[in-house]
Scaffold this active site. Structure first.
Site, PDB file in Angstrom:
ATOM      1  N   SER A 113       0.497  -1.917   0.063  1.00 35.40           N
ATOM      2  CA  SER A 113      -0.020  -0.406   0.204  1.00 35.40           C
ATOM      3  C   SER A 113       1.273   1.599  -0.022  1.00 35.40           C
ATOM      4  O   SER A 113       2.021   1.266  -1.060  1.00 35.40           O
ATOM      5  CB  SER A 113      -1.118  -0.092   1.220  1.00 35.40           C
ATOM      6  OG  SER A 113      -2.203   0.899   0.983  1.00 35.40           O
ATOM      7  N   LYS A 165     -19.720  18.197   8.686  1.00 38.30           N
ATOM      8  CA  LYS A 165     -19.079  19.087   9.309  1.00 38.30           C
ATOM      9  C   LYS A 165     -18.602  17.667  10.246  1.00 38.30           C
ATOM     10  O   LYS A 165     -17.129  17.308  10.660  1.00 38.30           O
ATOM     11  CB  LYS A 165     -19.050  19.800   9.966  1.00 38.30           C
ATOM     12  CG  LYS A 165     -17.610  20.334  10.699  1.00 38.30           C
ATOM     13  CD  LYS A 165     -17.032  21.186   9.782  1.00 38.30           C
ATOM     14  CE  LYS A 165     -15.608  21.151  10.415  1.00 38.30           C
ATOM     15  NZ  LYS A 165     -14.692  21.077   9.279  1.00 38.30           N
TER      16      LYS A 165
END
Length: 295
Positions: A113, A165
């Site tokens: 990764s 948010k």
């Protein structure tokens, strides 16, 4: 006669006081002060563990790049990946460095990764046949503790300035709109990963995309997919770096200076501290280029 005795007395005093000072100076002197250094050096930069703070690695790469006695660099990677931004920062510095001095990536037991992201910026990549690598993808872990909170009577009150948010709030279910937004962000980061691997390896993006589904590859499989150039160990990587750097004879291997371990690292050990940081460090959560083998 007295003047001569005074002279020798002063010489002895200077030797007694200056010798320890000179010894300390030599002991703490950085590698740059090695006056006997010759341009036959291969610098080794280690990327070890979770990739979270890119700055030490960046500083090491820049230092070796500027050192006239270092002709080539080996980036030794033992990492399952880590933060998206940190992985990208190191990748770009590896690419920048390779334009001036050859950089060879040496993949250890795990270089997956974000660990492979870093490696793909090098000019040449060497992996062991059994190296765990690839895992080109993005992962996010967002805990949902709503049921647990309900059982223990815990409630959260959220005050926010925009509807997205508090995406990932563990106290409630994620909405379809929030999930779609996060998926869009992850897809964009995945596309960046594919693009940079293709650019670093000189491959077509479509070729990389065909195996960029998060799958884990052995070193042998990665060689078939052209993600690595050769099967070998760390010494093979050093030899290749010396060859690319035009170093005649046996190269002198120098390692980037490491920071001293903190008190917590001494107490908990490296793996224990990594686990705590992985849980608490907001720089690694929620989006990561990381290989995950445990459920």
């Amino acid at each position: 006669m007295k003047v001569r005795k005074l002279f020798w007395f002063l010489i002895v005093v200077l030797i007694i006081f200056l010798f320890p000072f000179a010894a300390l100076l030599v002991w703490f002197a950085p590698a740059d002060w090695d006056l006997t250094a010759s341009p036959n050096r291969v610098g080794v930069v280690e990327v070890d563990g979770m990739i979270k703070d890119a700055r030490p690695t960046l500083e090491s790469l820049v230092s070796f790049r500027r050192d006239p006695n270092v002709r080539a660099i080996v980036v030794r990677i033992e990492s399952p990946g880590g933060g998206v931004g940190a992985s990208q920062e190191i990748y770009r510095e590896v690419r920048r460095t390779d334009k001036e001095k050859p950089v060879v990536a040496s993949l250890g037991g795990v270089a997956a990764s974000g660990g492979y992201y870093v490696a793909s910026g090098a000019r040449y990549i060497i992996a062991n046949p059994g190296t765990l690598t690839g895992s080109i993808g993005v992962v996010a872990h967002l805990p949902n503790l709503a049921s647990l909170f309900e059982k223990v009577g815990y409630r959260t009150v959220t005050i926010k300035s925009g509807r997205f948010k508090d995406v990932g709030n563990p106290g409630r279910e994620m909405t379809d709109e929030e999930r779609a937004l996060l998926q869009e962000t992850m897809d964009a980061m995945h596309a960046q990963f594919i693009r940079d691997v293709a650019r670093g390896r000189g491959l077509d993006e479509e070729h990389v995309r065909r195996m960029a589904d998060g799958r884990i590859l052995s070193g042998e499989a990665a060689l078939t997919w052209k993600l690595v150039d050769e099967l070998g160990n760390f010494q093979d990587a050093v030899a290749k770096a010396a060859e690319l750097g035009g170093i005649p004879g046996e190269p002198h291997v120098v390692y980037a200076e490491k920071k001293r371990p903190s008190l917590l690292e001494w107490i908990l050990g490296k793996s224990g501290l990594e686990g705590i940081r992985e849980t608490l460090d907001p720089a690694l959560s929620p989006l990561r280029y990381q290989l995950i083998l445990s459920p």
